[in-house]
Design an enzyme around this catalytic site. Sequence first.
Site, PDB file in Angstrom:
ATOM      1  N   TYR A 194      -9.153   3.453  14.201  1.00 25.47           N
ATOM      2  CA  TYR A 194      -7.940   2.626  14.118  1.00 25.47           C
ATOM      3  C   TYR A 194      -7.848   1.687  15.314  1.00 25.47           C
ATOM      4  CZ  TYR A 194      -3.056   1.366  14.994  1.00 25.47           C
ATOM      5  OH  TYR A 194      -1.906   0.664  15.303  1.00 25.47           O
TER       6      TYR A 194
ATOM      7  N   LYS B 276      -7.984  -2.453  15.621  1.00 27.77           N
ATOM      8  CA  LYS B 276      -6.908  -3.266  16.193  1.00 27.77           C
ATOM      9  C   LYS B 276      -7.441  -4.090  17.372  1.00 27.77           C
ATOM     10  CE  LYS B 276      -3.045  -3.479  15.349  1.00 27.77           C
ATOM     11  NZ  LYS B 276      -2.285  -4.358  14.393  1.00 27.77           N
TER      12      LYS B 276
ATOM     13  N   THR C 139       0.871  -1.180   0.000  1.00 28.07           N
ATOM     14  CA  THR C 139       0.000   0.000   0.000  1.00 28.07           C
ATOM     15  C   THR C 139       0.911   1.235   0.000  1.00 28.07           C
ATOM     16  OG1 THR C 139      -0.002   0.289   2.399  1.00 28.07           O
ATOM     17  CG2 THR C 139      -1.641  -1.257   1.479  1.00 28.07           C
TER      18      THR C 139
ATOM     19  N   THR D   4      -1.161  -2.815  19.400  1.00 24.81           N
ATOM     20  CA  THR D   4      -0.800  -1.472  19.857  1.00 24.81           C
ATOM     21  C   THR D   4      -1.340  -1.192  21.256  1.00 24.81           C
ATOM     22  OG1 THR D   4      -1.268   0.857  19.406  1.00 24.81           O
ATOM     23  CG2 THR D   4      -2.884  -0.688  18.609  1.00 24.81           C
ATOM     24  N   ASP D   5      -0.718  -0.223  21.934  1.00 29.41           N
ATOM     25  CA  ASP D   5      -1.238   0.189  23.249  1.00 29.41           C
ATOM     26  C   ASP D   5      -2.556   0.962  23.129  1.00 29.41           C
ATOM     27  OD1 ASP D   5      -0.252   2.564  22.147  1.00 29.41           O
ATOM     28  OD2 ASP D   5       1.041   3.065  23.854  1.00 29.41           O
ATOM     29  N   GLU D   6      -2.878   1.429  21.903  1.00 31.19           N
ATOM     30  CA  GLU D   6      -4.077   2.275  21.751  1.00 31.19           C
ATOM     31  C   GLU D   6      -5.370   1.519  22.046  1.00 31.19           C
ATOM     32  OE1 GLU D   6      -4.309   4.863  18.413  1.00 31.19           O
ATOM     33  OE2 GLU D   6      -2.165   5.263  18.404  1.00 31.19           O
TER      34      GLU D   6
ATOM     35  N   LEU E  78       4.006  11.862  13.461  1.00 33.66           N
ATOM     36  CA  LEU E  78       4.527  13.123  14.012  1.00 33.66           C
ATOM     37  C   LEU E  78       6.041  13.336  13.818  1.00 33.66           C
ATOM     38  CD1 LEU E  78       3.935  15.712  15.717  1.00 33.66           C
ATOM     39  CD2 LEU E  78       4.660  14.375  17.707  1.00 33.66           C
TER      40      LEU E  78
HETATM   41  P1  NAD Z   1       2.997   0.828   8.430  1.00 40.11           P
HETATM   42  O1  NAD Z   1       1.751   1.536   8.042  1.00 40.11           O
HETATM   43  O2  NAD Z   1       4.304   1.511   8.328  1.00 40.11           O
HETATM   44  O3  NAD Z   1       3.129  -0.530   7.587  1.00 40.11           O
HETATM   45  C1  NAD Z   1       2.043  -1.375   7.350  1.00 40.11           C
HETATM   46  C2  NAD Z   1       2.439  -2.381   6.274  1.00 40.11           C
HETATM   47  O4  NAD Z   1       1.327  -3.247   6.062  1.00 40.11           O
HETATM   48  C3  NAD Z   1       2.771  -1.722   4.934  1.00 40.11           C
HETATM   49  O5  NAD Z   1       3.931  -2.304   4.373  1.00 40.11           O
HETATM   50  C4  NAD Z   1       1.559  -2.028   4.077  1.00 40.11           C
HETATM   51  O6  NAD Z   1       1.846  -2.147   2.689  1.00 40.11           O
HETATM   52  C5  NAD Z   1       1.093  -3.361   4.670  1.00 40.11           C
HETATM   53  N1  NAD Z   1      -0.335  -3.584   4.460  1.00 40.11           N
HETATM   54  C6  NAD Z   1      -1.358  -2.713   4.714  1.00 40.11           C
HETATM   55  N2  NAD Z   1      -2.535  -3.267   4.356  1.00 40.11           N
HETATM   56  C7  NAD Z   1      -2.245  -4.512   3.902  1.00 40.11           C
HETATM   57  C8  NAD Z   1      -3.049  -5.567   3.398  1.00 40.11           C
HETATM   58  N3  NAD Z   1      -4.369  -5.457   3.275  1.00 40.11           N
HETATM   59  N4  NAD Z   1      -2.437  -6.724   3.039  1.00 40.11           N
HETATM   60  C9  NAD Z   1      -1.088  -6.846   3.131  1.00 40.11           C
HETATM   61  N5  NAD Z   1      -0.290  -5.870   3.573  1.00 40.11           N
HETATM   62  C10 NAD Z   1      -0.859  -4.721   3.954  1.00 40.11           C
HETATM   63  O7  NAD Z   1       2.735   0.294   9.895  1.00 40.11           O
HETATM   64  P2  NAD Z   1       3.735   0.159  11.136  1.00 40.11           P
HETATM   65  O8  NAD Z   1       3.790   1.457  11.834  1.00 40.11           O
HETATM   66  O9  NAD Z   1       4.980  -0.491  10.689  1.00 40.11           O
HETATM   67  O10 NAD Z   1       2.917  -0.841  12.062  1.00 40.11           O
HETATM   68  C11 NAD Z   1       3.038  -2.242  11.894  1.00 40.11           C
HETATM   69  C12 NAD Z   1       2.148  -2.955  12.912  1.00 40.11           C
HETATM   70  O11 NAD Z   1       2.537  -2.586  14.221  1.00 40.11           O
HETATM   71  C13 NAD Z   1       0.673  -2.583  12.787  1.00 40.11           C
HETATM   72  O12 NAD Z   1      -0.080  -3.751  13.034  1.00 40.11           O
HETATM   73  C14 NAD Z   1       0.458  -1.541  13.875  1.00 40.11           C
HETATM   74  O13 NAD Z   1      -0.870  -1.572  14.333  1.00 40.11           O
HETATM   75  C15 NAD Z   1       1.423  -2.043  14.932  1.00 40.11           C
HETATM   76  N6  NAD Z   1       1.968  -0.986  15.834  1.00 40.11           N
HETATM   77  C16 NAD Z   1       2.512   0.155  15.331  1.00 40.11           C
HETATM   78  C17 NAD Z   1       3.071   1.091  16.210  1.00 40.11           C
HETATM   79  C18 NAD Z   1       3.718   2.360  15.701  1.00 40.11           C
HETATM   80  O14 NAD Z   1       4.091   3.216  16.512  1.00 40.11           O
HETATM   81  N7  NAD Z   1       3.905   2.545  14.404  1.00 40.11           N
HETATM   82  C19 NAD Z   1       3.057   0.856  17.582  1.00 40.11           C
HETATM   83  C20 NAD Z   1       2.479  -0.324  18.063  1.00 40.11           C
HETATM   84  C21 NAD Z   1       1.954  -1.250  17.178  1.00 40.11           C
HETATM   85  O1  DAU Z   2       0.671   4.099  20.383  1.00 40.12           O
HETATM   86  C1  DAU Z   2       0.956   3.308  19.277  1.00 40.12           C
HETATM   87  C2  DAU Z   2       0.429   3.964  18.032  1.00 40.12           C
HETATM   88  O2  DAU Z   2       1.258   5.086  17.767  1.00 40.12           O
HETATM   89  C3  DAU Z   2       0.390   3.026  16.827  1.00 40.12           C
HETATM   90  O3  DAU Z   2      -0.510   1.986  17.079  1.00 40.12           O
HETATM   91  C4  DAU Z   2      -0.024   3.775  15.559  1.00 40.12           C
HETATM   92  O4  DAU Z   2       0.021   2.914  14.453  1.00 40.12           O
HETATM   93  C5  DAU Z   2       0.927   4.937  15.371  1.00 40.12           C
HETATM   94  O5  DAU Z   2       0.546   5.672  14.243  1.00 40.12           O
HETATM   95  C6  DAU Z   2       0.970   5.827  16.613  1.00 40.12           C
HETATM   96  O6  DAU Z   2      -0.271   6.546  16.782  1.00 40.12           O
HETATM   97  P1  DAU Z   2      -0.334   8.102  17.203  1.00 40.12           P
HETATM   98  O7  DAU Z   2      -1.616   8.646  16.755  1.00 40.12           O
HETATM   99  O8  DAU Z   2       0.061   8.280  18.628  1.00 40.12           O
HETATM  100  O9  DAU Z   2       0.896   8.656  16.297  1.00 40.12           O
HETATM  101  P2  DAU Z   2       1.075   9.986  15.421  1.00 40.12           P
HETATM  102  O10 DAU Z   2       2.507  10.059  15.036  1.00 40.12           O
HETATM  103  O11 DAU Z   2       0.048  10.072  14.346  1.00 40.12           O
HETATM  104  O12 DAU Z   2       0.781  11.140  16.468  1.00 40.12           O
HETATM  105  C7  DAU Z   2       1.564  11.284  17.647  1.00 40.12           C
HETATM  106  C8  DAU Z   2       0.990  12.438  18.434  1.00 40.12           C
HETATM  107  O13 DAU Z   2       1.261  13.646  17.710  1.00 40.12           O
HETATM  108  C9  DAU Z   2      -0.511  12.393  18.603  1.00 40.12           C
HETATM  109  O14 DAU Z   2      -0.858  12.914  19.885  1.00 40.12           O
HETATM  110  C10 DAU Z   2      -1.051  13.312  17.509  1.00 40.12           C
HETATM  111  C11 DAU Z   2       0.054  14.343  17.370  1.00 40.12           C
HETATM  112  N1  DAU Z   2       0.246  14.895  16.017  1.00 40.12           N
HETATM  113  C12 DAU Z   2       0.357  14.039  14.964  1.00 40.12           C
HETATM  114  C13 DAU Z   2       0.544  14.519  13.685  1.00 40.12           C
HETATM  115  C14 DAU Z   2       0.646  13.573  12.509  1.00 40.12           C
HETATM  116  C15 DAU Z   2       0.359  16.258  15.833  1.00 40.12           C
HETATM  117  O15 DAU Z   2       0.283  17.048  16.797  1.00 40.12           O
HETATM  118  N2  DAU Z   2       0.539  16.746  14.568  1.00 40.12           N
HETATM  119  C16 DAU Z   2       0.637  15.928  13.488  1.00 40.12           C
HETATM  120  O16 DAU Z   2       0.786  16.441  12.338  1.00 40.12           O
END
Ligand code: NAD
Ligand code: DAU
Length: 351
Positions: free
Chosen positions: A157, A161, A38, A132-134, A197
């Site tokens: 979201y 999850k 994606t 995720t912790d969310e 962010l």
């Molecule tokens: P990301 O958005 O960077 O990557 C997601 C990946 O999944 C991409 O490579 C995308 O192509 C693939 N994907 C999406 N839809 C798909 C589908 N239908 N079939 C196959 N592949 C698909 O996400 P991330 O930040 O690397 O997060 C990975 C996992 O960890 C997620 O499950 C997310 O909920 C979890 N997570 C993320 C965070 C964070 O801070 N980013 C924290 C805790 C948990």
């Molecule tokens: O806690 C784990 C989660 O953290 C993961 O499960 C999610 O996949 C990941 O995207 C992340 O979620 P958040 O919503 O916390 O992350 P984000 O980086 O989008 O935002 C972090 C904080 O910053 C949140 O309080 C919103 C704020 N923010 C975000 C963006 C994109 C801003 O103030 N400005 C921005 O432009």
Amino acid sequence: MSKSILITGGAGFIGSHVVKLFVEKYPHYKIVNLDALTYAGNLENLKEVQHEPNYFFEKVDIQDSDALEEVFDRHGISDVIHLAAESHVDRSISDPLAFVKTNVFGTVNLLNAAKKAWEGELGLHLFYHVSTDEVYGSLHDGGFFLETTPYDPQSPYSASKAASDHFVRAYANTYKMKTVVSNCSNNYGPNHFPEKLIPLCINNIKNLKPLPVYGKGENVRDWLFVKDHARAIDTVFHQGKPGETYNIGGFNEWKNIDIVRLLCKKMDEKLGREKGTSEKLITFVQDRAGHDHRYAIDATKIQKELGWEPSLQFEEGIDLTIDWYLANQDWLDHVTSGSYQEYYKELYEGR
Ligand code: NAD
Ligand code: DAU
């Protein structure tokens, strides 16, 4: 090869670090990266391992059950680490169904494919679901999320999850599938898509563009370096007890505004700009709808029971991260061209 592990979402941010760690650390495992590519998936994230003999890539959508069955069969998949997901809260606010389709329907499809492939020997294989912790909801100013904290998701979201976590546990209970779930706090580091962010601010500071801070910037997140999450996933995969949940986090809480100021300060230094230049870019904008106030993980269980600990202090990790983005302009150019521009306009213009 002793195991054939299907890692879903391996072209994304966290998944690519998990794939790289497993391919390099376990040359006797076959690592099959399954990803739909994606907007968030990028094979450039995997260039270090793309030619390794134990690495395989399958471009498949987890919503496609026939294709999943075929991959399980052809690669003799023995275990799954499931990361594929729609991951951005802001996108879930504008298009919740996309999150239901991938995160809920896609996860159940994957569970079904695993169940079918492992029929009669479910106890011999592991389905590891990365969450995720969310899912625990939003905290006020005190307390932590424990593994026993009741689920209370607040965004489309996190609701999707949470639903996927419930399905994984339901398959463990109903079909006796061997499963494990981990719930991690916010990750940061190289290869993070600049809709989130930290990378968004790094990119905008570099280009002297406004830094959009939602509301007053008082929301709190608990940040962990992505390679420490990948190490935790390795630990849980190999040592986690079936049926258990492990919270992963760095005991590292920051208000958003303080993170943005830290990035400004560090980047002024690294780019040789006059002190205070980047802070002038900070722009307070309309808050995220239903914005969770605070997340904070209690990671005592994984530390005590499995011996995992974060390896990096936050400031070290932030330095490594900024340096990576400054050294990888090509990567940033590729991911911010095309649809990113439209997304950015739609979300931030007039906010
Ligand atoms: P990301 O958005 O960077 O990557 C997601 C990946 O999944 C991409 O490579 C995308 O192509 C693939 N994907 C999406 N839809 C798909 C589908 N239908 N079939 C196959 N592949 C698909 O996400 P991330 O930040 O690397 O997060 C990975 C996992 O960890 C997620 O499950 C997310 O909920 C979890 N997570 C993320 C965070 C964070 O801070 N980013 C924290 C805790 C948990
Ligand atoms: O806690 C784990 C989660 O953290 C993961 O499960 C999610 O996949 C990941 O995207 C992340 O979620 P958040 O919503 O916390 O992350 P984000 O980086 O989008 O935002 C972090 C904080 O910053 C949140 O309080 C919103 C704020 N923010 C975000 C963006 C994109 C801003 O103030 N400005 C921005 O432009």
